[in-house]
Every structure is written in structure tokens, then in C-alpha cells.
Design an enzyme around this catalytic site. Structure first.
Site, PDB file in Angstrom:
ATOM      1  N   SER A   1      11.151  12.260  53.717  1.00 29.46           N
ATOM      2  CA  SER A   1      12.071  11.544  52.830  1.00 29.46           C
ATOM      3  C   SER A   1      12.942  12.466  51.988  1.00 29.46           C
ATOM      4  CB  SER A   1      11.297  10.602  51.902  1.00 29.46           C
ATOM      5  OG  SER A   1      10.533  11.331  50.961  1.00 29.46           O
TER       6      SER A   1
ATOM      7  N   LYS B   1      10.328  12.678  44.832  1.00 32.09           N
ATOM      8  CA  LYS B   1      11.657  12.069  44.939  1.00 32.09           C
ATOM      9  C   LYS B   1      12.546  12.630  43.837  1.00 32.09           C
ATOM     10  CE  LYS B   1      10.814   8.869  48.168  1.00 32.09           C
ATOM     11  NZ  LYS B   1       9.638   9.504  48.723  1.00 32.09           N
TER      12      LYS B   1
END
Length: 195
Positions: free
Chosen positions: A115, A152
Site C-alpha cells: 500500500s 500510511k
């Protein structure tokens, strides 16, 4: 005078919890915690338990390791056309000193998943994480959302918080009201191996 023999109390063979069968699957120790810190300690233990089933592995640095200085040369390496090399030794470089700025607040995490590919974070990379840095919008963070670890980019805008993926194949995580978000630290460096 008859003496009563007690058949309760004390250790009995086969009684009690089997070894390594608890929540943590390892030996535990009873400790006293101030009442004011019970909630924080419980939260930290829940995060630890969630890591056991997570695809992020937290690694602890060894700060008592001997210093290891490696030569660094003053010439730059061209990524385009080659140029004659200057073999001038500039200094000695200790990677611990270069990568770790707040020793007591630093830990390592091994990344999994794809990701964050566009941020240069690949599966298996080791992330250097500093807990003492403020988690500002735009920084890459290690976060726990509702008990699940993730890495993230933190995004704060008009009172809304989200965790942005750096790969269009993955969805961002919008932090909803009632969700639990814990920022464990800010990623300061990535160690990516090619061989």
C-alpha cells in the site's frame, strides 16, 4: 484432639492454566500499575496483542551495540552517465548516529504489503520510527486503527483525519467518529535492500 486436614489451597498437580496458553502465548508477570495509568497500559497491551496477528513486525533496536563506523567517500555517485571517481575519504559514518536521532524513542518496524509502494516502502523494508516526533499532516506514520496496525501517510484537513495509501490499488482509511486511532510514531527512514 483431631486435626483437620485441609484439602484446598496451594498448588495441585494438573491444576491451573497450561503454560503458554494465555492471550500472549508466553510467560507473564504480575505487576502493579498506578490507577491513573491502567487505561494506557491496557491500551498498549491491546496494541501488542493486535500486532501478534498483524502483518507489521515491530523490532527493538539494541542500543548497547558497539559503534560501527564505515568509510564514506566525498565523491557523489552519478545515476546517469559515469564520471571519473574521486577516491577521497570524507569521513566515517555510523548508521546508528545517522538514522537514530532520539535513541530512547526509536523503534524499527518491518513493512508488509504494497500500500505504500509510491512512497518507496516495499514489503520487507525496515522502517525507522521515532515516537518523539509530532504526527503532522503529510508525515508517514505507524498507526493502530481499531486494533489493527498500519503504515500510511497521515492527512488532516478541516477537522477530518485519514490515513492515505501511496498506491492507487489500495483505499485510504477514513477515521470515523467512534474509531480508535493511536499514532505510534513517525517514520523517519526506510532501509530497503536490493540483494
Amino acid at each position: 484432639m483431631n486435626k483437620k486436614i485441609q484439602n484446598h489451597g496451594g498448588a495441585r498437580e494438573g491444576a491451573g492454566r497450561k503454560k503458554h496458553s494465555g492471550k500472549f502465548r508466553e510467560d507473564t508477570k504480575v505487576m502493579r500499575v498506578p490507577l491513573s495509568l491502567v487505561e494506557q497500559v491496557a491500551s498498549t497491551l491491546n496494541v501488542y496483542k493486535s500486532q501478534l496477528k498483524s502483518d507489521i513486525e515491530v523490532l527493538n533496536p539494541k542500543f548497547n551495540a558497539p559503534r560501527l563506523s564505515i568509510p564514506i567517500f566525498s565523491s557523489r555517485v552519478q545515476a546517469g552517465f559515469p564520471s571519473p571517481a574521486d577516491d577521497h575519504l570524507e569521513d566515517q559514518l555510523d548508521l546508528n548516529k545517522h538514522l537514530i536521532h532520539h535513541q530512547e524513542a526509536t523503534f524499527f518496524v518491518r513493512a508488509q504489503g504494497e500500500s505504500m509502494l509510491n512512497a518507496g516502502i516495499h514489503p520487507g523494508d525496515i522502517l525507522v520510527v521515532d515516537k518523539s516526533l509530532p504526527a503532522k499532516s503529510g508525515k508517514i506514520v505507524i498507526a493502530v486503527v481499531d486494533g489493527e496496525f498500519t503504515v500510511k501517510r497521515l492527512h488532516k484537513y478541516k477537522g477530518k483525519v485519514s490515513l492515505k495509501a501511496e498506491n492507487p490499488d489500495f483505499e485510504d482509511i477514513e477515521i470515523q467518529e467512534g474509531s480508535e486511532l493511536i499514532i505510534w510514531g513517525v517514520v523517519t527512514s526506510t532501509i530497503h535492500q536490493y540483494a
